[in-house]
Design a protein around this motif. Structure first.
Motif, PDB file in Angstrom:
ATOM      1  N   GLN A 298      69.035  53.244  35.131  1.00 56.59           N
ATOM      2  CA  GLN A 298      68.577  51.848  35.105  1.00 56.59           C
ATOM      3  C   GLN A 298      67.128  51.695  34.655  1.00 56.59           C
ATOM      4  O   GLN A 298      66.758  50.700  34.055  1.00 56.59           O
ATOM      5  CB  GLN A 298      68.743  51.226  36.491  1.00 56.59           C
ATOM      6  N   LYS A 402      75.380  47.718  22.489  1.00 53.62           N
ATOM      7  CA  LYS A 402      75.419  47.468  23.935  1.00 53.62           C
ATOM      8  C   LYS A 402      74.708  48.595  24.681  1.00 53.62           C
ATOM      9  O   LYS A 402      74.970  49.768  24.442  1.00 53.62           O
ATOM     10  CB  LYS A 402      76.884  47.369  24.409  1.00 53.62           C
ATOM     11  N   MET A 404      74.055  50.046  28.505  1.00 53.37           N
ATOM     12  CA  MET A 404      74.542  49.915  29.878  1.00 53.37           C
ATOM     13  C   MET A 404      74.027  51.063  30.735  1.00 53.37           C
ATOM     14  O   MET A 404      73.647  52.123  30.225  1.00 53.37           O
ATOM     15  CB  MET A 404      76.069  49.844  29.911  1.00 53.37           C
ATOM     16  N   SER A 405      74.016  50.825  32.028  1.00 54.14           N
ATOM     17  CA  SER A 405      73.585  51.840  32.983  1.00 54.14           C
ATOM     18  C   SER A 405      74.788  52.683  33.392  1.00 54.14           C
ATOM     19  O   SER A 405      75.949  52.331  33.118  1.00 54.14           O
ATOM     20  CB  SER A 405      72.970  51.182  34.207  1.00 54.14           C
ATOM     21  N   SER A 407      75.888  52.993  36.351  1.00 56.49           N
ATOM     22  CA  SER A 407      76.670  52.193  37.311  1.00 56.49           C
ATOM     23  C   SER A 407      77.598  51.228  36.588  1.00 56.49           C
ATOM     24  O   SER A 407      78.775  51.080  36.961  1.00 56.49           O
ATOM     25  CB  SER A 407      75.731  51.408  38.235  1.00 56.49           C
ATOM     26  N   GLU A 408      77.090  50.566  35.547  1.00 57.37           N
ATOM     27  CA  GLU A 408      77.924  49.629  34.779  1.00 57.37           C
ATOM     28  C   GLU A 408      79.071  50.354  34.100  1.00 57.37           C
ATOM     29  O   GLU A 408      80.209  49.864  34.082  1.00 57.37           O
ATOM     30  CB  GLU A 408      77.059  48.918  33.732  1.00 57.37           C
ATOM     31  N   ALA A 409      78.790  51.519  33.552  1.00 61.28           N
ATOM     32  CA  ALA A 409      79.839  52.295  32.881  1.00 61.28           C
ATOM     33  C   ALA A 409      80.904  52.741  33.876  1.00 61.28           C
ATOM     34  O   ALA A 409      82.106  52.734  33.566  1.00 61.28           O
ATOM     35  CB  ALA A 409      79.221  53.505  32.181  1.00 61.28           C
ATOM     36  N   LEU A 411      81.848  51.167  36.515  1.00 57.55           N
ATOM     37  CA  LEU A 411      82.677  50.000  36.854  1.00 57.55           C
ATOM     38  C   LEU A 411      83.707  49.705  35.764  1.00 57.55           C
ATOM     39  O   LEU A 411      84.793  49.197  36.036  1.00 57.55           O
ATOM     40  CB  LEU A 411      81.789  48.774  37.075  1.00 57.55           C
ATOM     41  N   LEU A 412      83.362  50.027  34.511  1.00 59.32           N
ATOM     42  CA  LEU A 412      84.264  49.747  33.390  1.00 59.32           C
ATOM     43  C   LEU A 412      85.321  50.833  33.204  1.00 59.32           C
ATOM     44  O   LEU A 412      86.340  50.616  32.543  1.00 59.32           O
ATOM     45  CB  LEU A 412      83.456  49.597  32.098  1.00 59.32           C
ATOM     46  N   SER A 467      80.661  58.364  34.611  1.00 58.90           N
ATOM     47  CA  SER A 467      79.772  58.042  33.491  1.00 58.90           C
ATOM     48  C   SER A 467      78.796  59.176  33.196  1.00 58.90           C
ATOM     49  O   SER A 467      78.493  59.474  32.035  1.00 58.90           O
ATOM     50  CB  SER A 467      79.014  56.741  33.768  1.00 58.90           C
TER      51      SER A 467
END
Length: 671
Positions: A298, A402, A404-405, A407-409, A411-412, A467
């Motif tokens: 992040q 894009k 992303m962090s 954490s975001e990855a 979640l996806l 991730s």
């Protein structure tokens, strides 16, 4: 004055002789009270009785002083005699004597020099005055009690320099001691002006001890001050506002550069002001339409790698894209030489020292979202079942769509592409490496940070989360393909290799902390060279690191070798690469040391307020007088004294914090 003449018998001391000796660079007048073998009992002009060896005397007078008289009278007579001799010595012009005598060859004895200095008849007081004069003025003659040798003109010049330096040192000692004492006595530091040289001398002594060039001066400053050890200098510097209470001492001791030079910053300014159109480069492939993503922490600001995944008629096209730092920073320019000196970016809980200046590392050379950047792209053609069919390494023009962090990855993953498919590919890549003999050490990592208010935060991270594993595998894959590309083209580069481990304790993925630590000890040392060799730990035939050219100088070197194959500049020869690798090795090692020590410092700092708190610890090693344990919460190794409980490797125990001192790197635990 009750003084009578007596013949002086050479080598025999007689009671009541008036003598002189040197103490703390001063000539002291005294009378012999008693002779015992080679020891003399003296009463000096300062009304002190002392015992002295005969060879300590600088002058033996041919006169005596009646010691049966009162002590006060004797002392007053000695003082008077000393004053008279001092006045006589002040009438001697040593420079004039040197101008007359320096062309003469041979030694000059005391009696001859006394005749040169005084008109006859000369007395024993004249002799003593000559000794005093030449003792306090050492510029023109080499002097050894009774022999005088004129220096040559060149020696006189050197002596003048030495004396000037000695006077400067003495001044520094006096001012430095005064400054230390005032800092100790003044809550707000010191009002005494102290020059930077003195601060530098004291800092250098604190950091390097007797390896400091000026350690003797520093020791004398401390000796004359109110402190009694170099360790106390740290608090002096903190109190004076020179250092912070959490000063990074290892950073200073390892002499790691923390600022960029004027030349580097001016070159950075020119680069950021230039308008370069990479679309005019016919060798570059335009990949800006491909949707690139970055996955990082992040707080990351320097993005040097991105990933892409495209669907094709027969499968997939995987891309690993690295920013082309060499497009901006050329070999041997000011920024390149500065980066070579640093060799690596350094990330610490309370600071970050980039390898290249921030306006490049965090802007111009960073893969920021929606910004056009030059790149080196590894494009891999894969079947629908993720079988590798072909790959190409190409100079490119890229754009991140894009960011992303981790954490975001995470979640996806399992919900959206390309993350879900990329994770599947990464899983298969890892399985392939493990089958090829790779050893996967899976240890958690603890991230530590310091807030602006000095609050310490930490987070234990599973490096095996989807991730992080995805990014790790993609970078290992790209690096191994670039190593293969360089090897096929017989291009020397910064290759990493590793021999087979001494012993294999497990296959595949092992979650046991104890087994992972034991296996890590069995690994062979990783080597760096210019020829491709297998890397057993990663399970690949050849390996380079080329995916972090913003952060690691090795990666920038390898990137240049790849570009040279496409006609961008001249490649480094094996010899040139070997020389550079050797030159940066110490900087790389120091960067690792300071990162590790600073992380340990802040964890220990956190534990300073946790006295009495219990944590779970894993026993790593058993020794005769202590155990090595891992405090699992912080992945921190420490010593544990024996407690009567017999422990063995792999045991898990509850340990309590007894004492923690971050600055002294002390952590005391008990079961």
């Amino acid at each position: 004055m009750t003084i009578h003449s007596l013949p002086v018998i050479v080598g025999i001391m007689i009671k009541e002789n008036i003598v002189e000796y040197i103490e703390q660079q001063k000539i002291i007048c005294a009378v012999i009270l008693q002779v015992q073998k080679n020891k003399l009992q003296l009463l000096n002009e300062n009304n002190r009785e002392i015992s002295l060896s005969e060879n300590r005397l600088s002058h033996i007078s041919s006169v005596c002083l009646d010691t049966s008289l009162s002590r006060d009278f004797i002392v007053s007579q000695l003082k008077q005699l000393s004053q008279n001799r001092k006045k006589l010595s002040q009438t001697i012009n040593i420079k004039e004597l040197w101008e007359i005598l320096h062309e003469e060859s041979g030694d000059i004895d005391l009696s001859a020099m006394t005749i040169f200095c005084f008109d006859p008849p000369v007395t024993t007081d004249n002799e003593a005055a000559v000794i005093r004069a030449f003792f306090y003025d050492r510029e023109y003659f080499k002097f050894n009690k009774t022999v005088f040798i004129p220096y040559t003109p060149e020696q006189v010049k050197a002596r003048k320099r030495q004396i000037k330096e000695a006077e400067k040192r003495e001044g520094q000692i006096q001012r430095g001691a005064l400054w230390i004492n005032e800092v100790l006595n003044n809550k707000n530091g010191s009002n005494t002006e102290v020059d930077r040289d003195i601060i530098h001398i004291l800092k250098s002594y604190y950091l390097f001890n007797n390896n400091s060039d000026s350690h003797l001066t520093a020791r004398n400053i401390i000796k004359k001050s109110s402190i009694n050890s170099p360790e106390q200098l740290f608090n002096i510097f903190v109190k004076a506002g020179i250092w912070d209470k959490n000063e990074n001492i290892n950073l200073l001791a390892l002499q790691i550069p923390t600022v960029f030079s004027k030349d580097v910053l001016e070159h950075e300014k020119r680069l950021t002001a230039a308008d370069t159109n990479f679309f005019n480069d016919p060798l570059r492939k335009d990949l800006t339409d491909i949707p690139l993503i970055t996955i990082d922490g992040q707080s990351t600001l320097d993005f040097d790698d991105a990933i892409s995944l495209e669907n094709t008629e027969n499968g997939y096209r995987l891309g690993v894209h690295i920013v082309d730092v060499d497009a901006y920073i050329k070999s041997n320019d000011p920024i390149d030489l500065s980066a070579r000196d640093r060799a690596s970016s350094i990330y610490m809980p309370d600071d970050k020292l980039p390898m290249i200046p921030p306006r490049l590392s965090e802007d111009l050379c960073s893969l920021k979202e929606n910004e056009i950047r030059p790149g080196i792209s590894t494009i891999i053609k894969m079947s629908r079942f993720f079988e590798i069919q072909d790959y190409n390494v190409v100079p490119s023009i890229i754009k991140v769509h894009k960011q992303m962090s981790y954490s975001e990855a995470n979640l996806l993953n399992g919900k959206n592409d390309p993350i879900t498919t990329l994770y599947k590919i990464a899983t298969l890549l890892r399985e392939k490496r493990l089958k090829a003999g790779a050893i996967q050490i899976t240890l958690p990592e603890v991230n530590v940070w310091v807030e602006e208010n000095q609050e310490i935060g930490y987070l234990k991270i599973d490096r095996e989360n989807p991730s992080r594993m995805l990014v790790s595998e993609m970078m290992i894959f790209a690096n191994s393909l670039m190593a293969e590309f360089l090897s096929k083209n017989s291009m020397p580069a910064v290759f990493r290799s590793q021999a087979q481990p001494k012993q294999r304790l497990f296959k595949g993925i092992e979650t046991s902390l104890s087994l992972n630590f034991m296996q890590r000890k069995q690994l062979s040392r990783a080597m760096i060279g210019t020829d491709p060799e297998s890397h057993s730990g990663l399970g690949v035939k050849a390996y380079v690191t080329a995916t972090s050219p913003i952060r690691r100088y090795h990666d920038l070197l390898t990137q240049r070798q790849i570009k040279a194959l496409f006609g961008y500049g001249k490649a480094y020869t094996k010899s040139e690469l070997d020389t550079i690798i050797q030159s940066v090795s110490m900087s790389i090692a120091n960067a690792g040391r300071v990162q590790a020590s600073r992380k340990r410092y802040w964890i220990t700092k956190y534990l300073e307020s946790k006295k009495g708190t219990a944590y779970e610890a894993l026993v790593l090693d058993c020794h005769r007088d202590h155990y090595n344990v891992l405090v699992k919460e912080f992945m921190l190794e420490a010593k544990l004294p024996p407690s009567g409980i017999r422990l063995k490797n792999g045991d898990v125990v509850q340990v309590t914090i007894q004492h923690a001192d971050a600055r002294r790197d002390q952590l005391s635990l008990f079961v």
